[in-house]
Design a protein around this motif. Structure first.
Motif, PDB file in Angstrom:
ATOM      1  N   UNK A 118      51.139-103.853   3.393  1.00 41.52           N
ATOM      2  CA  UNK A 118      50.937-103.906   1.949  1.00 41.52           C
ATOM      3  C   UNK A 118      49.481-104.251   1.632  1.00 41.52           C
ATOM      4  N   UNK A 119      48.916-105.197   2.388  1.00 38.86           N
ATOM      5  CA  UNK A 119      47.537-105.609   2.156  1.00 38.86           C
ATOM      6  C   UNK A 119      46.549-104.467   2.331  1.00 38.86           C
ATOM      7  N   UNK A 120      46.700-103.692   3.395  1.00 43.64           N
ATOM      8  CA  UNK A 120      45.781-102.580   3.645  1.00 43.64           C
ATOM      9  C   UNK A 120      45.976-101.479   2.604  1.00 43.64           C
ATOM     10  N   UNK A 121      47.227-101.252   2.205  1.00 39.80           N
ATOM     11  CA  UNK A 121      47.492-100.256   1.156  1.00 39.80           C
ATOM     12  C   UNK A 121      46.795-100.649  -0.145  1.00 39.80           C
ATOM     13  N   UNK A 122      46.911-101.920  -0.533  1.00 43.43           N
ATOM     14  CA  UNK A 122      46.247-102.392  -1.748  1.00 43.43           C
ATOM     15  C   UNK A 122      44.728-102.307  -1.607  1.00 43.43           C
ATOM     16  N   UNK A 123      44.226-102.593  -0.410  1.00 40.08           N
ATOM     17  CA  UNK A 123      42.781-102.500  -0.167  1.00 40.08           C
ATOM     18  C   UNK A 123      42.289-101.071  -0.396  1.00 40.08           C
ATOM     19  N   UNK A 124      43.045-100.090   0.083  1.00 37.66           N
ATOM     20  CA  UNK A 124      42.677 -98.690  -0.124  1.00 37.66           C
ATOM     21  C   UNK A 124      42.678 -98.331  -1.609  1.00 37.66           C
ATOM     22  N   UNK A 125      43.642 -98.859  -2.334  1.00 42.21           N
ATOM     23  CA  UNK A 125      43.708 -98.591  -3.779  1.00 42.21           C
ATOM     24  C   UNK A 125      42.479 -99.157  -4.486  1.00 42.21           C
ATOM     25  N   UNK A 126      42.057-100.357  -4.095  1.00 38.73           N
ATOM     26  CA  UNK A 126      40.841-100.941  -4.667  1.00 38.73           C
ATOM     27  C   UNK A 126      39.611-100.107  -4.303  1.00 38.73           C
ATOM     28  N   UNK A 146      49.333-109.572  13.935  1.00 38.71           N
ATOM     29  CA  UNK A 146      50.715-109.645  14.409  1.00 38.71           C
ATOM     30  C   UNK A 146      51.672-109.184  13.314  1.00 38.71           C
ATOM     31  N   UNK A 147      52.593-108.299  13.685  1.00 37.27           N
ATOM     32  CA  UNK A 147      53.625-107.856  12.761  1.00 37.27           C
ATOM     33  C   UNK A 147      54.789-108.833  12.813  1.00 37.27           C
ATOM     34  N   UNK A 148      54.980-109.547  11.715  1.00 36.42           N
ATOM     35  CA  UNK A 148      56.040-110.555  11.651  1.00 36.42           C
ATOM     36  C   UNK A 148      56.749-110.452  10.306  1.00 36.42           C
ATOM     37  N   UNK A 156      52.394 -99.661   9.989  1.00 35.60           N
ATOM     38  CA  UNK A 156      52.936 -98.621  10.862  1.00 35.60           C
ATOM     39  C   UNK A 156      51.740 -97.920  11.484  1.00 35.60           C
ATOM     40  N   UNK A 157      51.451 -98.230  12.737  1.00 38.83           N
ATOM     41  CA  UNK A 157      50.245 -97.714  13.379  1.00 38.83           C
ATOM     42  C   UNK A 157      50.299 -96.221  13.654  1.00 38.83           C
ATOM     43  N   UNK A 158      51.472 -95.637  13.545  1.00 37.39           N
ATOM     44  CA  UNK A 158      51.575 -94.179  13.691  1.00 37.39           C
ATOM     45  C   UNK A 158      51.287 -93.465  12.378  1.00 37.39           C
ATOM     46  N   UNK A 159      51.449 -94.175  11.278  1.00 40.15           N
ATOM     47  CA  UNK A 159      51.221 -93.597   9.948  1.00 40.15           C
ATOM     48  C   UNK A 159      49.828 -93.908   9.416  1.00 40.15           C
ATOM     49  N   UNK A 160      49.284 -95.074   9.771  1.00 37.34           N
ATOM     50  CA  UNK A 160      47.991 -95.511   9.232  1.00 37.34           C
ATOM     51  C   UNK A 160      46.862 -94.495   9.440  1.00 37.34           C
ATOM     52  N   UNK A 161      46.741 -93.868  10.613  1.00 40.15           N
ATOM     53  CA  UNK A 161      45.667 -92.874  10.775  1.00 40.15           C
ATOM     54  C   UNK A 161      45.729 -91.752   9.746  1.00 40.15           C
ATOM     55  N   UNK A 190      41.451 -99.428  17.872  1.00 37.85           N
ATOM     56  CA  UNK A 190      40.453 -98.469  18.352  1.00 37.85           C
ATOM     57  C   UNK A 190      41.102 -97.140  18.725  1.00 37.85           C
ATOM     58  N   UNK A 191      42.207 -97.210  19.407  1.00 37.10           N
ATOM     59  CA  UNK A 191      42.910 -95.999  19.844  1.00 37.10           C
ATOM     60  C   UNK A 191      43.402 -95.177  18.662  1.00 37.10           C
ATOM     61  N   UNK A 192      43.938 -95.867  17.653  1.00 33.56           N
ATOM     62  CA  UNK A 192      44.544 -95.168  16.521  1.00 33.56           C
ATOM     63  C   UNK A 192      43.522 -94.675  15.494  1.00 33.56           C
TER      64      UNK A 192
END
Length: 223
Positions: A118-126, A146-148, A156-161, A190-192
């Motif tokens: 959610x945090x990264x999604x909001x960051x992209x919106x900003x 850490x995903x907790x 979702x590291x497969x979707x983020x790229x 780095x990989x993703x």
């Protein structure tokens, strides 16, 4: 004697004229870099599991702000069970930044989960908004990655790229930095994301080399 003086004077005038012409040509050929204001969106983990590193992470945020320009804009999003904005304004407002992070990143044993997604999604919106305002946007993610907690709030590291690819269509110059996570987590980043952002626009650093990352970050935002 008079003729000799006239010759010397003539040579002196000629020399001054030649030097002046060369200086004018040099000035004309100097390319002045355009200054572009930057918008930095910090995503900082204040969850219970990241509290040990939080003081150092906050110091890092403040130190990075000191090398930004007063005309730049920063936003700070906290990440715990939820993610929301706790500060926006100039990076030179050290008192305001300190008050915000001290007030809203305090330890809460109930804030165990991490809503990095959610945090990264909001960051992209900003970033999209700040791009329209004429800024060069960047996202700085600070924490252990850490995903907790709730799965739907995690990264979702497969979707983020693919999400980053979509953002780059509107903000080709966007950069991202991930700091203070463990090496294995940063290796995943780095990989993703390296194939999407490239070496110059993706910066990663664990706790032992965050200071060296600052120079690369400035280069990534065009400084």
């Amino acid at each position: 004697m008079t003729n000799k003086r006239l010759v010397i004077l003539g040579l002196l005038i000629l020399s001054i004229a030649v030097i002046g012409k060369l200086l004018i040509m040099a000035v004309k050929n100097i390319k002045v870099d355009d200054f572009h204001k930057a918008a930095i969106v910090f995503v900082i983990d204040s969850s219970a599991s990241n509290q040990k590193m939080l003081p150092d992470e906050i110091k890092f945020v403040k130190s990075l702000c000191t090398i930004l320009d007063p005309e730049d804009e920063i936003k700070i999003l906290k990440v715990s069970e939820e993610s929301y904005l706790i500060y926006e304004g100039s990076p030179s407002d050290s008192k305001g930044i300190t008050k915000a992070v001290e007030a809203f990143t305090k330890y809460n044993p109930r804030d165990y989960g991490t809503a990095y997604g959610i945090g990264i999604k909001k960051a992209f919106e900003h970033c999209l908004t700040m791009k329209k305002e004429g800024y060069v946007p960047s996202v700085v993610v600070i924490g252990d990655l850490e995903n907790e907690g709730a799965i739907d709030k995690q990264v979702d590291w497969n979707v983020l790229p693919d999400n980053v690819k979509s953002i780059k269509e509107y903000i080709p110059e966007i950069s991202m930095m991930f700091v203070y996570a463990a090496p294995e987590k940063l290796d995943l980043v780095k990989t993703k994301l390296n194939p999407v952002l490239g070496e110059k626009k993706l910066i990663i650093a664990n706790e032992t080399n965050v200071d060296k990352a600052k120079r690369r970050f400035l280069e990534a935002i065009g400084r």
